[in-house]
Design a protein around this motif. Structure first.
Motif, PDB file in Angstrom:
ATOM      1  N   LEU A   4       0.840  -1.198   0.000  1.00 22.05           N
ATOM      2  CA  LEU A   4       0.000   0.000   0.000  1.00 22.05           C
ATOM      3  C   LEU A   4       0.875   1.248   0.000  1.00 22.05           C
ATOM      4  O   LEU A   4       1.988   1.231   0.521  1.00 22.05           O
ATOM      5  N   ASN A   5       0.321   2.322  -0.591  1.00 27.57           N
ATOM      6  CA  ASN A   5       0.972   3.633  -0.501  1.00 27.57           C
ATOM      7  C   ASN A   5       0.669   4.233   0.870  1.00 27.57           C
ATOM      8  O   ASN A   5       0.415   3.530   1.821  1.00 27.57           O
ATOM      9  N   GLN A   6       0.629   5.554   0.902  1.00 30.80           N
ATOM     10  CA  GLN A   6       0.314   6.240   2.167  1.00 30.80           C
ATOM     11  C   GLN A   6      -1.084   5.823   2.637  1.00 30.80           C
ATOM     12  O   GLN A   6      -2.033   5.848   1.863  1.00 30.80           O
ATOM     13  N   THR A   7      -1.157   5.434   3.886  1.00 38.52           N
ATOM     14  CA  THR A   7      -2.372   4.811   4.415  1.00 38.52           C
ATOM     15  C   THR A   7      -2.707   5.370   5.790  1.00 38.52           C
ATOM     16  O   THR A   7      -1.817   5.563   6.615  1.00 38.52           O
TER      17      THR A   7
END
Lengths: 84, 98
Positions: A62-65
């Motif tokens: 995942l990217n920024q989460t």
């Protein structure tokens, strides 16, 4: 007792470093901690989600989460998760 | 009674507001950054909703547009607009760079 450190202070010191988040269920996350709030909702970057199922462990990148703090159980600073 | 005590100085000590282009990393800043962008919302049940984040509040109640429901990686439904009640949300993840 001048050296007393509060739990949230400890998390604050982890900002910018890798952290391993273990949820209440069969789910874990690792990532770089960017920030958190009083509910321990956490913003993580370069995240891997580990989902333990009867079929084995499933990984998701995942990217920024923004991780909801509601189901967080334990935090392990400086760790890259179950594989490390 | 002691009239020699000066009034407190005006509160000008707070730092200037951080420009919106430099997010500090807090959950609030993250949410400000992702409104209008494509996101993945995963519920605690494991179901994913992918769409454009139109708005949300402090409970993590979410309104999504162009929503796709993913179960085990397979699209199972499409909705134009969807409201997700915040208590079900596991995470909100940016589907594109912020």
């Amino acid at each position: 007792m001048a050296s007393q450190i509060l739990p949230l202070e400890l998390i604050d010191r982890c900002i910018g470093s890798r952290i391993w988040v273990i949820m209440k269920g069969d789910r874990e996350f690792t990532g770089t901690l960017l920030g958190f709030d009083d509910f321990v909702n956490m913003v993580l970057e370069d995240v891997t989600e580990f989902e333990t199922t009867p079929q084995g462990r499933k990984k998701t990148q995942l990217n920024q989460t923004l991780l909801n703090g509601n189901n967080i159980c334990m935090l392990i600073p400086g760790s890259n998760g179950p594989d490390s | 009674m002691d009239e020699s005590t000066p009034p407190p100085p005006p509160a000008e000590l707070s730092p200037p507001p951080v420009p919106s282009t430099v997010p500090s990393g807090s959950p609030t800043d993250f949410l400000k950054g992702v409104v209008g962008k494509r996101v993945v919302v995963r519920l605690t049940s494991g179901v994913d909703y992918r769409g454009v984040l139109s708005c949300l509040d402090g409970y993590m109640n979410i309104a999504l547009e162009q929503t796709e429901e993913h179960v085990n990686g397979v699209v199972t439904n499409r909705y134009g607009d969807a409201f997700i009640r915040g208590n079900n949300v596991l995470y909100i993840s940016a589907a594109e760079a912020i």
